[in-house]
Design a protein around this motif. Structure first.
Motif, PDB file in Angstrom:
ATOM      1  N   SER A   1      94.100  -0.485 -40.717  1.00  0.00           N
ATOM      2  CA  SER A   1      94.355  -1.308 -39.536  1.00  0.00           C
ATOM      3  C   SER A   1      93.671  -0.729 -38.306  1.00  0.00           C
ATOM      4  N   GLU A   2      93.727   0.616 -38.149  1.00  0.00           N
ATOM      5  CA  GLU A   2      93.063   1.253 -37.013  1.00  0.00           C
ATOM      6  C   GLU A   2      91.557   1.026 -37.049  1.00  0.00           C
ATOM      7  N   ARG A   3      90.977   1.026 -38.233  1.00  0.00           N
ATOM      8  CA  ARG A   3      89.541   0.767 -38.345  1.00  0.00           C
ATOM      9  C   ARG A   3      89.175  -0.617 -37.804  1.00  0.00           C
TER      10      ARG A   3
ATOM     11  N   GLY B   1      96.909  -2.081 -34.198  1.00  0.00           N
ATOM     12  CA  GLY B   1      97.981  -1.112 -34.141  1.00  0.00           C
ATOM     13  C   GLY B   1      98.957  -1.469 -33.043  1.00  0.00           C
TER      14      GLY B   1
ATOM     15  N   THR C   1      89.388   9.244 -30.636  1.00  0.00           N
ATOM     16  CA  THR C   1      89.085   8.690 -31.946  1.00  0.00           C
ATOM     17  C   THR C   1      88.112   9.581 -32.695  1.00  0.00           C
TER      18      THR C   1
ATOM     19  N   ALA D   1      93.459   8.041 -33.098  1.00  0.00           N
ATOM     20  CA  ALA D   1      93.265   6.910 -34.004  1.00  0.00           C
ATOM     21  C   ALA D   1      91.916   7.067 -34.688  1.00  0.00           C
TER      22      ALA D   1
ATOM     23  N   PRO E   1      87.225   2.502 -34.385  1.00  0.00           N
ATOM     24  CA  PRO E   1      87.095   1.156 -34.950  1.00  0.00           C
ATOM     25  C   PRO E   1      85.736   0.973 -35.611  1.00  0.00           C
TER      26      PRO E   1
ATOM     27  N   PHE F   1      90.067  -3.208 -30.296  1.00  0.00           N
ATOM     28  CA  PHE F   1      90.369  -1.861 -29.817  1.00  0.00           C
ATOM     29  C   PHE F   1      90.397  -1.831 -28.288  1.00  0.00           C
TER      30      PHE F   1
ATOM     31  N   TRP G   1      93.664  -0.830 -25.941  1.00  0.00           N
ATOM     32  CA  TRP G   1      93.757   0.403 -25.186  1.00  0.00           C
ATOM     33  C   TRP G   1      93.334   0.275 -23.731  1.00  0.00           C
TER      34      TRP G   1
END
Length: 415
Positions: A30-32, A36, A77, A98, A101, A111, A115
């Motif tokens: 999911s983070e990729r 989130g 990241t 994280a 992405p 992303f 953020w």
């Protein structure tokens, strides 16, 4: 850019399928995709480094940013799980971690929506087109610090003038890590007014006190730091041979990837020497021959305990890890022939007689025995400190902080 986006969409879709079919956790996948939980609102910077080495070198920058801007948070990241684990091991508040992405329009947009960073700070050489272009389209300034551009990478980017132009147009500020990299960025078309002073982040090492001394004399202890697959066997063979001449030698073996613990333990057992494993909580005594230091965030402890350090990634062709950390801890340096990632630093060490290069386990064994002498270690570490001091970025980071403050309105200038 359109062709890149089509290629990236296909490539990352296939990679995402591999994640779903493999061992990756749902959260990682999911983070990729830039997804989130929604973070709390706060002024935030996005700092990205490929993995452990880049993030370790950026730790001082992170600490400075948080100290100068008390309301600031940072999302860090990385491309690897170990990178995130390393950052979390710092135990520092106001840092989220994280996976980076995927470099696709949808993932980067998700992303950035999530953020809302005020700026993107890239460490070393992660020049991902979508991240740069999407940030520029949103008015998010992009900074690159300690940027490295090898001859090979320069040839690659030289064949992509359109894509390169889009990336370079997004860069607000770039500091190269050495003069050769700076020249290549200039030759590729980065405007001179966007180039800051040379900054080698790896030279800005902050040592932290060892909280747990080991029961080994420092001058007869060797650290094999950040070793890779195919390298531990060579180090172990060399250490076993050196022990025949110096039974008082001890080895701290700190692999780059702790997940390889079981296979490394199997290799240690073949030596017939006693060992303890950090992650298993094994007791280490004066009689322990080898301590497998397979944890993250404790390298300061191992450098502090070892009078000599073999720098990993150099007996196998991984470019070699930084010599600045062992030098900062006054640990004499041994390394293999593969040191392209820090070629300037290793060249300076060689010219000063401040490191020993080896190419085989036999040569490493001979060097270990020769270097297990407190006076020779002291001489080499003084030489190393002098040689590497000349590669420091000086006040280059203060120029970076000032440029970042100007672009974001954050209070980052030195008080």
């Amino acid at each position: 850019m359109l062709l890149y986006r089509i290629f990236a969409a296909i490539a990352f879709a296939l990679y995402g399928l591999r994640l779903r079919l493999g061992a990756a956790s749902p959260a990682a996948a999911s983070e990729r995709r830039g997804r989130g939980p929604t973070p709390a609102a706060a002024p935030r910077l996005w700092l990205h480094g490929a993995s452990n080495g880049e993030l370790t070198s950026a730790r001082g920058v992170v600490e400075t940013l948080l100290a100068r801007a008390p309301d600031l948070s940072i999302i860090v990241t990385a491309n690897s799980a170990t990178g995130g684990t390393l950052v979390r091991s710092w135990g520092r508040g106001r840092i989220d971690t994280a996976f980076a992405p995927f470099d696709t329009r949808g993932a980067v947009a998700a992303f950035l929506d999530r953020w809302q960073p005020k700026a993107l700070v890239i460490v070393e050489n992660e020049l991902w087109p979508e991240r740069f272009v999407s940030c520029a389209e949103r008015g998010i300034p992009v900074f690159v610090i300690g940027a490295r551009m090898s001859r090979r990478s320069a040839r690659h980017w030289g064949r992509l003038p359109g894509l390169r132009a889009r990336i370079f147009s997004a860069i607000r500020f770039l500091s190269a890590q050495d003069a050769a990299s700076e020249a290549r960025f200039r030759d590729l078309g980065l405007p001179g007014d966007r180039l800051g002073p040379i900054v080698n982040l790896k030279s800005a090492v902050t040592t932290r006190g060892a909280a747990e001394p080991l029961p080994f004399p420092r001058d007869t202890t060797l650290l094999a730091a950040s070793t890779h697959e195919g390298e531990e066997e060579q180090v172990l063979a060399a250490f076993r041979q050196a022990r025949d001449a110096r039974p008082d030698l001890r080895l701290l073996l700190a692999p780059r990837h702790p997940r390889r613990r079981d296979e490394i333990e199997a290799a240690i057992r073949k030596t017939g020497l006693s060992f303890a494993t950090r992650s298993r909580g094994d007791a280490v005594t004066a009689g322990t021959d080898i301590y497998l230091a397979d944890t993250m965030g404790e390298m300061d402890l191992w450098y502090g305990a070892a009078g000599m350090t073999f720098v990993g990634g150099s007996l196998v062709d991984r470019g070699g890890h930084t010599p600045f950390e062992p030098a900062a801890h006054a640990s004499a340096i041994l390394h293999g022939p593969h040191v392209a990632n820090s070629a300037t630093a290793y060249r300076a060490l060689a010219q000063a007689g401040a490191a020993i290069e080896v190419t085989t386990p036999d040569a490493l064994a001979e060097a270990i025995v020769a270097l297990a002498d407190v006076d020779r270690q002291a001489d080499m570490t003084v030489r190393a400190h002098t040689a590497l001091a000349e590669l420091s970025g000086g006040d280059g980071l203060d120029v970076f902080y000032a440029a970042l403050a100007d672009a974001t309105g954050l209070p980052l200038q030195n008080a």
